[in-house]
Write a protein that holds these residues in place. Structure first.
Motif, PDB file in Angstrom:
ATOM      1  N   ILE A 226      21.713  84.332  16.830  1.00 33.72           N
ATOM      2  CA  ILE A 226      22.276  83.207  16.202  1.00 33.72           C
ATOM      3  C   ILE A 226      21.531  82.234  16.882  1.00 33.72           C
ATOM      4  O   ILE A 226      21.188  80.999  16.345  1.00 33.72           O
ATOM      5  N   MET A 227      21.477  81.960  18.369  1.00 33.57           N
ATOM      6  CA  MET A 227      20.626  80.926  18.696  1.00 33.57           C
ATOM      7  C   MET A 227      19.397  80.624  18.391  1.00 33.57           C
ATOM      8  O   MET A 227      18.997  79.486  18.093  1.00 33.57           O
ATOM      9  N   GLY A 228      18.615  81.799  18.134  1.00 35.97           N
ATOM     10  CA  GLY A 228      17.413  81.567  17.615  1.00 35.97           C
ATOM     11  C   GLY A 228      17.246  80.892  16.383  1.00 35.97           C
ATOM     12  O   GLY A 228      16.471  80.180  15.652  1.00 35.97           O
ATOM     13  N   GLU A 229      18.288  81.349  15.172  1.00 41.05           N
ATOM     14  CA  GLU A 229      18.438  80.530  13.962  1.00 41.05           C
ATOM     15  C   GLU A 229      18.718  79.065  14.011  1.00 41.05           C
ATOM     16  O   GLU A 229      18.310  78.500  13.217  1.00 41.05           O
ATOM     17  N   CYS A 230      19.398  78.830  15.190  1.00 37.57           N
ATOM     18  CA  CYS A 230      19.860  77.330  15.134  1.00 37.57           C
ATOM     19  C   CYS A 230      18.465  76.528  15.586  1.00 37.57           C
ATOM     20  O   CYS A 230      18.471  75.632  15.212  1.00 37.57           O
ATOM     21  N   VAL A 231      17.383  77.155  16.465  1.00 38.81           N
ATOM     22  CA  VAL A 231      16.371  76.541  16.807  1.00 38.81           C
ATOM     23  C   VAL A 231      15.231  76.229  15.517  1.00 38.81           C
ATOM     24  O   VAL A 231      14.882  75.494  15.252  1.00 38.81           O
ATOM     25  N   LEU A 232      15.401  77.387  14.689  1.00 41.14           N
ATOM     26  CA  LEU A 232      14.591  77.325  13.418  1.00 41.14           C
ATOM     27  C   LEU A 232      15.224  76.216  12.409  1.00 41.14           C
ATOM     28  O   LEU A 232      14.666  75.398  11.942  1.00 41.14           O
ATOM     29  N   GLY A 233      16.556  76.213  12.469  1.00 40.24           N
ATOM     30  CA  GLY A 233      17.356  75.251  11.818  1.00 40.24           C
ATOM     31  C   GLY A 233      16.847  73.799  12.142  1.00 40.24           C
ATOM     32  O   GLY A 233      16.365  72.915  11.462  1.00 40.24           O
ATOM     33  N   MET A 234      16.642  73.353  13.610  1.00 43.36           N
ATOM     34  CA  MET A 234      16.334  72.236  13.996  1.00 43.36           C
ATOM     35  C   MET A 234      14.703  71.892  13.614  1.00 43.36           C
ATOM     36  O   MET A 234      14.530  70.772  13.195  1.00 43.36           O
ATOM     37  N   SER A 235      14.118  72.815  13.461  1.00 45.06           N
ATOM     38  CA  SER A 235      12.710  72.781  13.244  1.00 45.06           C
ATOM     39  C   SER A 235      12.492  72.460  11.488  1.00 45.06           C
ATOM     40  O   SER A 235      11.817  71.422  11.116  1.00 45.06           O
ATOM     41  N   TYR A 236      13.313  73.096  10.635  1.00 40.18           N
ATOM     42  CA  TYR A 236      13.470  72.872   9.210  1.00 40.18           C
ATOM     43  C   TYR A 236      13.967  71.613   9.019  1.00 40.18           C
ATOM     44  O   TYR A 236      13.457  70.890   8.105  1.00 40.18           O
ATOM     45  N   THR A 293      14.660  90.671  16.759  1.00 40.43           N
ATOM     46  CA  THR A 293      13.211  90.532  16.918  1.00 40.43           C
ATOM     47  C   THR A 293      12.399  89.621  15.963  1.00 40.43           C
ATOM     48  O   THR A 293      11.535  88.754  15.962  1.00 40.43           O
ATOM     49  N   LEU A 294      12.809  89.837  14.690  1.00 43.08           N
ATOM     50  CA  LEU A 294      12.312  89.140  13.410  1.00 43.08           C
ATOM     51  C   LEU A 294      12.582  87.777  13.631  1.00 43.08           C
ATOM     52  O   LEU A 294      11.736  86.803  13.488  1.00 43.08           O
ATOM     53  N   VAL A 295      13.906  87.198  13.896  1.00 39.64           N
ATOM     54  CA  VAL A 295      14.406  86.035  13.835  1.00 39.64           C
ATOM     55  C   VAL A 295      13.666  85.255  14.998  1.00 39.64           C
ATOM     56  O   VAL A 295      12.947  84.034  14.830  1.00 39.64           O
ATOM     57  N   ASN A 296      13.242  85.639  16.150  1.00 37.43           N
ATOM     58  CA  ASN A 296      12.745  85.070  17.200  1.00 37.43           C
ATOM     59  C   ASN A 296      11.335  85.048  17.098  1.00 37.43           C
ATOM     60  O   ASN A 296      10.607  84.145  17.808  1.00 37.43           O
ATOM     61  N   LEU A 297      10.633  86.077  16.692  1.00 39.48           N
ATOM     62  CA  LEU A 297       9.211  85.876  16.363  1.00 39.48           C
ATOM     63  C   LEU A 297       9.082  84.599  15.212  1.00 39.48           C
ATOM     64  O   LEU A 297       8.059  83.909  15.495  1.00 39.48           O
ATOM     65  N   GLY A 298       9.919  84.422  14.394  1.00 43.35           N
ATOM     66  CA  GLY A 298       9.819  83.513  13.604  1.00 43.35           C
ATOM     67  C   GLY A 298      10.098  81.984  14.284  1.00 43.35           C
ATOM     68  O   GLY A 298       9.202  81.229  14.200  1.00 43.35           O
ATOM     69  N   VAL A 299      10.879  81.920  15.292  1.00 43.93           N
ATOM     70  CA  VAL A 299      11.238  80.706  16.383  1.00 43.93           C
ATOM     71  C   VAL A 299       9.864  80.553  16.879  1.00 43.93           C
ATOM     72  O   VAL A 299       9.221  79.511  17.069  1.00 43.93           O
ATOM     73  N   ALA A 300       9.120  81.723  17.429  1.00 42.02           N
ATOM     74  CA  ALA A 300       7.894  81.459  18.321  1.00 42.02           C
ATOM     75  C   ALA A 300       6.919  80.845  17.357  1.00 42.02           C
ATOM     76  O   ALA A 300       6.113  80.027  17.756  1.00 42.02           O
TER      77      ALA A 300
END
Length: 305
Positions: A226-236, A293-300
């Motif tokens: 969930i934390m990683g999805e939050c970071v992705l949300g900030m980027s979007y 793993t997929l979520v946070n590869l996306g974050v990276a």
């Protein structure tokens, strides 16, 4: 070393190690072979989420050439051997299979998925694809059908937003269930079209404040999914420009360190379940950790843009 340099080092490490693990375990995405440890529905979900991860970053190719080639080959194999349409007629949760295959074939294989016309006919016949779904899952399907260019009777994404958790600015993130937390992040994903749009109806200051708090909260629970999805949300929310202030960059650096600390030697990123690696078979380990793993590869990847 400045913040951006530190972030570049960490994101390259996370992405490289995650890809190594996904490459080494790619056979578990193959839904034509079945699984020994989970149901067909859950294995289908893993395959669908693989395609979804790729489609999130279109037109970029988020994975290496070798891994993208594997995904192309597997998707064409699945097209020949698996009929998602038959499955979702008895299990509406699998409607995403046809949706993601249509999007992936259009975006990356430059051709039409063979079941597209049949899928459109079923949707056009008022089949209750969205029945008994939560608002954000309705939003999920409506978004995917829009991206797949499938005519449907769902309300506009802008209107569906008003039914979601995120539209209620009185909600308390401390009392969210995990499912409601995913509702928050996925609503951002769909409303912004993965950073491609900047809708005026979003309360950006409120959403940014909420995501900052959620990043800290879920990091304390070792839930980097969930934390990683939050970071992705900030980027979007920045339109994929990552135009953050210094405070936010420091928060993102903190989040990336949390992700790196949760990455195993073999490359997968530990899911919130925290099952012991030595107690699981290779296949069980894969299905326990592939999503995080997929979520946070996306974050990276997003932080390298």
């Amino acid at each position: 070393m400045n913040i951006q340099s530190k972030i570049n080092v960490i994101t390259k490490e996370i992405k490289k190690n995650s890809e190594i693990w996904l490459n080494n375990n790619f056979n578990f995405f193959d839904i034509t072979k079945g699984s020994n440890v989970i149901s067909d529905e859950l294995q289908f979900k893993a395959f669908i989420e693989l395609l979804f991860t790729v489609d999130m970053f279109y037109p970029d190719k988020i994975f290496s050439k070798n891994l993208m080639k594997k995904i192309y080959c597997l998707s064409e194999k699945v097209e020949k051997e698996v009929n998602f349409t038959e499955y979702f007629l008895t299990n509406s949760a699998l409607v995403a299979g046809d949706e993601e295959m249509i999007i992936f074939f259009k975006n990356y294989l430059n051709r039409t998925y063979k079941e597209r016309e049949r899928f459109q006919k079923i949707v056009s016949s008022d089949f209750e694809l969205l029945a008994r779904k939560t608002p954000y899952r309705i939003l999920d399907s409506a978004y995917s059908m829009t991206k797949a260019e499938i005519n449907n009777n769902a309300e506009d994404i802008d209107l569906l937003y008003n039914l979601t958790v995120l539209s209620n600015e009185n909600f308390n993130y401390l009392y969210l269930s995990d499912n409601s937390a995913y509702s928050v992040t996925h609503t951002i994903f769909y409303a912004t079209d993965m950073g491609r749009k900047h809708p005026s109806y979003l309360n950006y200051p409120f959403i940014f404040r909420t995501l900052r708090k959620m990043i800290i909260f879920y990091s304390m629970q070792n839930n980097v999914d969930i934390m990683g999805e939050c970071v992705l949300g900030m980027s979007y929310l920045t339109g994929n420009n990552n135009t953050f202030n210094e405070q936010d960059w420091n928060l993102i650096l903190f989040a990336l360190n949390c992700i790196r600390n949760r990455q195993s030697k073999s490359g997968f990123i530990h899911s919130p379940s925290d099952n012991k690696e030595e107690q699981l078979t290779k296949e069980e380990l894969f299905f326990d950790n592939y999503h995080t793993t997929l979520v946070n590869l996306g974050v990276a990847y997003a932080m390298q843009r």
